[in-house]
Design an enzyme around this catalytic site. Structure first.
Site, mmCIF file in Angstrom:
data_model
loop_
_atom_site.group_PDB
_atom_site.id
_atom_site.type_symbol
_atom_site.label_atom_id
_atom_site.label_comp_id
_atom_site.label_asym_id
_atom_site.label_seq_id
_atom_site.Cartn_x
_atom_site.Cartn_y
_atom_site.Cartn_z
ATOM 1 N N LYS A 194 0.604 -0.808 0.116
ATOM 2 C CA LYS A 194 0.359 0.416 0.425
ATOM 3 C C LYS A 194 0.833 1.460 0.273
ATOM 4 C CE LYS A 194 -4.331 -2.113 1.463
ATOM 5 N NZ LYS A 194 -3.957 -4.062 1.869
HETATM 6 C C1 LIG Z 1 -4.478 -4.569 1.379
HETATM 7 C C2 LIG Z 1 -3.583 -6.148 1.149
HETATM 8 C C3 LIG Z 1 -4.112 -6.954 0.154
HETATM 9 C C4 LIG Z 1 -5.068 -7.142 -0.595
HETATM 10 O O1 LIG Z 1 -4.624 -6.057 -1.864
HETATM 11 P P1 LIG Z 1 -6.575 -5.798 -2.532
HETATM 12 O O2 LIG Z 1 -6.171 -4.716 -3.401
HETATM 13 O O3 LIG Z 1 -7.756 -5.092 -1.499
HETATM 14 O O4 LIG Z 1 -7.298 -6.321 -3.405
HETATM 15 C C5 LIG Z 1 -3.201 -8.144 0.452
HETATM 16 N N1 LIG Z 1 -1.637 -8.182 1.025
HETATM 17 C C6 LIG Z 1 -1.800 -7.348 1.968
HETATM 18 C C7 LIG Z 1 -0.518 -7.116 2.985
HETATM 19 C C8 LIG Z 1 -2.408 -6.107 2.584
HETATM 20 O O5 LIG Z 1 -2.445 -5.281 3.062
#
Ligand SMILES: *Cc1c(COP(=O)(O)O)cnc(C)c1O
Length: 452
Positions: free
Chosen positions: A110
C-alpha cells in the site's frame, strides 16, 4: 484526459478533481474515460528507472498537472523505499518469480500508492492554499501506510481511527510511533465496524466537512489504482524476455484494488498472459470467479488480516468494463447487491482470470513449504499466492514483509523474521488518543486539532 464515474451520472472531471474527491458524487468510482494504448511506449519505457516509469505513466493521465510538478511529486514518492529497484523481482525457480512490494516505509504494497497520494495532496494544497483534514478507519495496513504517506505534509492533518487492542502490536506501533505532530491515531473502544460506521456519519455532515476540509484516503481513490499499475509494467520488464508474455501474475486479493491495477495494464496493451485472484478463507471473489455468483458471507478473521473483507470495493470498476461500460447496468447491479447481499451474473466474462482460496492451516503449510523448497520466507498474505496448480511462468506478488507477522512465521518455520525498521519502533514512544466511537466525539477531537 478526463475521468468518468462507473455509475455514469456525473460529468467527466479532471485528474486532480477525481483524486481530491475519491468517490464520485453519484457514489460511483472514477475511471479514465478511455484506456490508452501503451504498446507503443514499451520499447522506450524499458530502460527507465522506477520513478521515471511512474512519471511517464502518470503523464498520460494527470494531464492537468504540470510535467515538472508531476516529476517532483513522483520522485519524492519513492525516496523512502529501502531497495534501489523499488519493486525488485526474485527468481525462485525457472518459472516462479516473486515481485517484492514490501520495500516501502510500512513494509506493505500500500506504500506504493499512499506515498504518491500524500505528495499529490501536498502539491494540490500548495497550489490552492486550502489545508485539508484526512479521516480514515483502519483494521491494520492501510492506516499505517496512509499515516506514513501523509506525515509531515504541509497543510494536512491526519486522523486515523482504529479499534483499540484489536490490531497487531507492530501495526499499532507503525501508526503511533511516528513522532509527527500532524498525525493523530485515534484508538476507539469498539470494533473496526464501529469505527467505520462513525466515520461514515462524520463524512455525511457536509458543514463539518467544509469546515475542516475533510478528505478520505480509502482504497477506491483513482490515484491509488494508477500508482499500482506501474509495478506491473516494471515487473514485466524485469522478467527474462522469453517469459514475459507467458506470465500469470498471482495477486493476494482483498478489495480487488491490486489485481484490478494489473488487469488495467493488460487492457492497455501490455501483453500479460493472465491473473490469479488468490483469496484467503474469506473467499467471496474466489466463489464469484468459480460460479458467477457474487454473494456476501460473514467475515472470519484469518492469518492474512488485510484480506479479511466482505465487499471488494474496487470490484465495481471491473464490473463496469465487464458490462460493456454501461453505467446504468452498474447501478442496477450494485443496487441489487446492496439490497439482496447477492448478485448472479448470467454470463460472467472473466477471461484471463483464475482464482484460488487458502485457509489458515494451508497458509501455515505453504509458508513452511516455500521456506523448505526455496529458502524464502513469505508473509501470510503472500502465502495465498502459492496455492493451487499452474502451467507456465508465474509471478507472485509479495504484498507484505514477513517480519510484520512474527508469530505466524515463528509458528510455521520455527524461526524469527526480523526487519530493522520494525525493531527500531519497539523502543519508541506510543502516542495515541482514546476517543469514543461516536461521530460527535470524533468531530470534537478533530475540531480541536486541525491546523488553522
Ligand atoms: C491490502 C492488502 C492486500 C489486499 O489488497 P487489495 O488491493 O485489497 O486486493 C493483500 N495483502 C496485504 C499485505 C495488504 O495490505
Amino acid at each position: 484526459m478526463q475521468f468518468i464515474s462507473t455509475r455514469g451520472q456525473v460529468p467527466p472531471v479532471s485528474f486532480s478533481k477525481a483524486v481530491a474527491q475519491g468517490l464520485a458524487p453519484d457514489a460511483g468510482l472514477y475511471l479514465p474515460e478511455s484506456l490508452p494504448d501503451l504498446s507503443g511506449y514499451l520499447k522506450e519505457w524499458e530502460s527507465l528507472s522506477y520513478a521515471e516509469l511512474c512519471e511517464a505513466f502518470f503523464a498520460i493521465f494527470a494531464t492537468d498537472i504540470d510535467r515538472n510538478e508531476l516529476k517532483a511529486v513522483v520522485s519524492r514518492s519513492y525516496t523512502k523505499f529501502d531497495h534501489e529497484e523499488i519493486a525488485p523481482i526474485v527468481k525462485l525457480s525457472d518459472d516462479l518469480f516473486v515481485l517484492e512490494l514490501f520495500h516501502g516505509p510500512t513494509l506493505a504494497f500500500k506504500d506504493f500508492a499512499l506515498q504518491l497520494l500524500g505528495n499529490l495532496y501536498a502539491s494540490q494544497i500548495a497550489r490552492t492554499g486550502n489545508p485539508i483534514s484526512v479521516l480514515g478507519a483502519t483494521s491494520g495496513d492501510t492506516g499505517a501506510a496512509a499515516i506514513h504517506g501523509l506525515l509531515g505534509k504541509q497543510g494536512v492533518t491526519t486522523f486515523i481511527l482504529y479499534p483499540d487492542g484489536r490490531i497487531s502490536p507492530l501495526q499499532e506501533r507503525q501508526m503511533t510511533c511516528t513522532g509527527a505532530d500532524n498525525v493523530f491515531p485515534l484508538a476507539i473502544k469498539g470494533s473496526f465496524d464501529d469505527a467505520q460506521t462513525a466515520m461514515k456519519t462524520v463524512f455525511e455532515d457536509q458543514a463539518f466537512a467544509a469546515e475542516v476540509g475533510l478528505s478520505a484516503v480509502n482504497s477506491i481513490n483513482l490515484a491509488r489504482i494508477l500508482a499500482q499499475c506501474v509495478y506491473y509494467i516494471s515487473a514485466f520488464f524485469r522478467l527474462p524476455a522469453d517469459k514475459r508474455e507467458q506470465v500469470t501474475f498471482v495477486v493476494p486479493t482483498g478489495n480487488f484494488g491490486n489485481v484490478l491495477a494489473g488487469w488495467l495494464v493488460q487492457q492497455m496493451g501490455v501483453p500479460i498472459q493472465g491473473f490469479r485472484v488468490a483469496t484467503n478463507q474469506n473467499d467471496i471473489l474466489h466463489r464469484l470467479f468459480q460460479t458467477g455468483v457474487y454473494k456476501l458471507d460473514a467475515v472470519a478473521p484469518s492469518l492474512a488480516p488485510s484480506m479479511d473483507i466482505q465487499v471488494a470495493s474496487n470490484f465495481e470498476r471491473f464490473i463496469y468494463y465487464a458490462e460493456g461500460c454501461d453505467g446504468e447496468k452498474v447501478r442496477e447491479i450494485m443496487h441489487r447487491f446492496k439490497s439482496n447481499g447477492e448478485y448472479v451474473f448470467n454470463d460472467f466474462k472473466a477471461t484471463g482470470f483464475s482464482s484460488s482460496r487458502t485457509n489458515d492451516s494451508e497458509i501455515a503449510e505453504i509458508i513452511k513449504r516455500v521456506y523448505q523448497q526455496y529458502g524464502y520466507v513469505v508473509d501470510p498474505h503472500t502465502a495465498c499466492g502459492f496455492a493451487g496448480d499452474f502451467t507456465g511462468p508465474q509471478m507472485v506478488l509479495a504484498t507484505a514483509h514477513p517480519a510484520k507477522f512474527p508469530e505466524t512465521i515463528q509458528d510455521a518455520i520455527g524461526e524469527d523474521s526480523i526487519h530493522p525498521s520494525l525493531e527500531a519502533l519497539k523502543s519508541r514512544d506510543i502516542v495515541k488518543h482514546a476517543v469514543e466511537p461516536t461521530p460527535e466525539a470524533i468531530k470534537a477531537f478533530m475540531r480541536a486539532h486541525v491546523a488553522h
